[in-house]
Design a protein around this motif. Structure first.
Motif, mmCIF file in Angstrom:
data_model
loop_
_atom_site.group_PDB
_atom_site.id
_atom_site.type_symbol
_atom_site.label_atom_id
_atom_site.label_comp_id
_atom_site.label_asym_id
_atom_site.label_seq_id
_atom_site.Cartn_x
_atom_site.Cartn_y
_atom_site.Cartn_z
ATOM 1 N N MET A 154 49.687 60.150 42.285
ATOM 2 C CA MET A 154 49.070 60.302 43.658
ATOM 3 C C MET A 154 47.585 59.989 43.298
ATOM 4 O O MET A 154 46.982 60.347 42.317
ATOM 5 N N LEU A 155 46.846 59.135 44.349
ATOM 6 C CA LEU A 155 45.403 59.005 44.126
ATOM 7 C C LEU A 155 44.794 60.134 44.355
ATOM 8 O O LEU A 155 44.620 60.718 45.273
ATOM 9 N N SER A 156 43.888 60.475 43.450
ATOM 10 C CA SER A 156 42.948 61.772 43.558
ATOM 11 C C SER A 156 41.868 61.480 44.634
ATOM 12 O O SER A 156 41.503 60.190 44.685
ATOM 13 N N PRO A 157 41.359 62.265 45.278
ATOM 14 C CA PRO A 157 40.276 62.241 46.145
ATOM 15 C C PRO A 157 38.965 61.446 45.561
ATOM 16 O O PRO A 157 38.426 60.740 46.145
ATOM 17 N N ILE A 158 38.798 61.907 44.354
ATOM 18 C CA ILE A 158 37.556 61.387 43.666
ATOM 19 C C ILE A 158 37.941 60.048 43.289
ATOM 20 O O ILE A 158 36.669 59.041 43.438
ATOM 21 N N LEU A 159 39.098 59.530 42.770
ATOM 22 C CA LEU A 159 39.231 58.037 42.411
ATOM 23 C C LEU A 159 39.204 57.197 43.775
ATOM 24 O O LEU A 159 38.701 56.067 43.788
ATOM 25 N N GLU A 160 39.908 57.658 44.879
ATOM 26 C CA GLU A 160 39.863 56.954 45.969
ATOM 27 C C GLU A 160 38.283 56.885 46.477
ATOM 28 O O GLU A 160 38.107 55.808 46.932
ATOM 29 N N THR A 161 37.508 57.801 46.499
ATOM 30 C CA THR A 161 36.060 57.771 46.742
ATOM 31 C C THR A 161 35.392 56.689 45.964
ATOM 32 O O THR A 161 34.635 55.842 46.543
ATOM 33 N N LYS A 162 35.617 56.666 44.559
ATOM 34 C CA LYS A 162 35.044 55.479 43.778
ATOM 35 C C LYS A 162 35.624 54.336 44.130
ATOM 36 O O LYS A 162 34.602 53.522 44.423
ATOM 37 N N ILE A 163 36.821 53.998 44.240
ATOM 38 C CA ILE A 163 37.238 52.837 44.910
ATOM 39 C C ILE A 163 36.811 52.398 46.393
ATOM 40 O O ILE A 163 36.267 50.859 46.312
ATOM 41 N N LYS A 164 36.451 53.097 47.127
ATOM 42 C CA LYS A 164 36.031 52.915 48.556
ATOM 43 C C LYS A 164 34.530 52.464 48.267
ATOM 44 O O LYS A 164 34.088 51.434 49.034
ATOM 45 N N SER A 165 33.820 53.157 47.473
ATOM 46 C CA SER A 165 32.620 52.987 47.480
ATOM 47 C C SER A 165 32.242 51.508 46.637
ATOM 48 O O SER A 165 31.300 50.688 47.216
ATOM 49 N N GLN A 166 33.219 51.026 45.915
ATOM 50 C CA GLN A 166 33.003 49.979 45.130
ATOM 51 C C GLN A 166 33.385 48.634 46.317
ATOM 52 O O GLN A 166 32.406 47.891 46.104
ATOM 53 N N ILE A 167 34.454 48.789 46.713
ATOM 54 C CA ILE A 167 34.505 47.802 47.665
ATOM 55 C C ILE A 167 33.538 47.589 48.940
ATOM 56 O O ILE A 167 33.414 46.692 49.422
ATOM 57 N N GLN A 168 32.993 49.017 49.191
ATOM 58 C CA GLN A 168 32.031 48.849 50.420
ATOM 59 C C GLN A 168 30.685 48.364 49.987
ATOM 60 O O GLN A 168 30.003 47.860 50.757
ATOM 61 N N ASP A 169 30.499 48.762 48.685
ATOM 62 C CA ASP A 169 29.160 48.513 48.065
ATOM 63 C C ASP A 169 28.891 46.874 47.475
ATOM 64 O O ASP A 169 27.745 46.507 47.245
ATOM 65 N N ASN A 170 30.116 46.278 47.674
ATOM 66 C CA ASN A 170 30.131 44.998 46.989
ATOM 67 C C ASN A 170 30.731 44.151 48.012
ATOM 68 O O ASN A 170 31.848 44.030 48.448
ATOM 69 N N LYS A 171 29.989 42.856 48.392
ATOM 70 C CA LYS A 171 30.625 41.978 49.481
ATOM 71 C C LYS A 171 31.894 41.458 48.714
ATOM 72 O O LYS A 171 32.788 40.898 49.427
ATOM 73 N N ILE A 172 32.029 41.155 47.548
ATOM 74 C CA ILE A 172 33.170 40.510 46.634
ATOM 75 C C ILE A 172 33.240 41.423 45.438
ATOM 76 O O ILE A 172 32.525 41.745 44.854
ATOM 77 N N MET A 173 34.740 42.013 45.460
ATOM 78 C CA MET A 173 34.922 42.980 44.485
ATOM 79 C C MET A 173 36.256 42.509 43.791
ATOM 80 O O MET A 173 37.137 42.263 44.438
ATOM 81 N N LEU A 174 36.060 42.248 42.543
ATOM 82 C CA LEU A 174 37.423 41.707 41.885
ATOM 83 C C LEU A 174 37.752 42.746 40.920
ATOM 84 O O LEU A 174 36.976 43.495 40.280
ATOM 85 N N TYR A 175 38.928 43.256 40.982
ATOM 86 C CA TYR A 175 39.583 44.150 39.995
ATOM 87 C C TYR A 175 40.315 43.269 38.987
ATOM 88 O O TYR A 175 41.477 42.669 39.369
ATOM 89 N N ILE A 176 39.904 42.971 37.874
ATOM 90 C CA ILE A 176 40.576 42.125 36.909
ATOM 91 C C ILE A 176 40.915 42.814 35.729
ATOM 92 O O ILE A 176 40.571 43.837 35.091
ATOM 93 N N LYS A 177 41.660 42.017 34.925
ATOM 94 C CA LYS A 177 41.907 42.505 33.330
ATOM 95 C C LYS A 177 40.732 41.690 32.517
ATOM 96 O O LYS A 177 40.791 40.410 32.689
#
Length: 108
Positions: free
Chosen positions: A1-24
């Motif tokens: 299950m996605l923790s609220p802290i991690l969900e907030t972090k992900i949403k922040s990354q996506i909202q703060d960057n016009k282009i966001m790549l999650y890569i290896k």
């Protein structure tokens, strides 16, 4: 299950960057061919983007799968919206649609 802290972090990354790549790996040193291909495409577009190395953070790697309902990486977000993975990005790029999506996002 996605923790609220991690969900907030992900949403922040996506909202703060016009282009966001999650890569290896990193854009300078991608750790798989799919991530390398996506980085190459976005570098060719000449617009700023940010990335997160999912290999450095297992919680992020697992959380992103849940957040996007997409099991594989890379995962690409443009203007806050999930676009997809490598195959979708390549198809959009080949049709000329990716550059347009990026331009519209940057212009906002």
């Amino acid at each position: 299950m996605l923790s609220p802290i991690l969900e907030t972090k992900i949403k922040s990354q996506i909202q703060d960057n016009k282009i966001m790549l999650y890569i290896k790996g990193t854009p300078q040193q991608p750790m798989c061919g799919f991530s390398a291909a996506v980085v190459q495409v976005f570098n060719s577009l000449g617009q700023p983007y940010d990335s997160a190395n999912i290999l450095e953070d297992n919680d992020l790697r697992q959380g992103m799968k849940e957040f996007s309902s997409w099991p594989t990486f890379p995962q690409i977000y443009i203007d806050g919206e999930f676009v997809g993975g490598c195959d979708i990005v390549m198809e959009l790029n080949n049709r000329g649609e990716l550059a347009q999506m990026v331009q519209e996002a940057i212009a906002k």
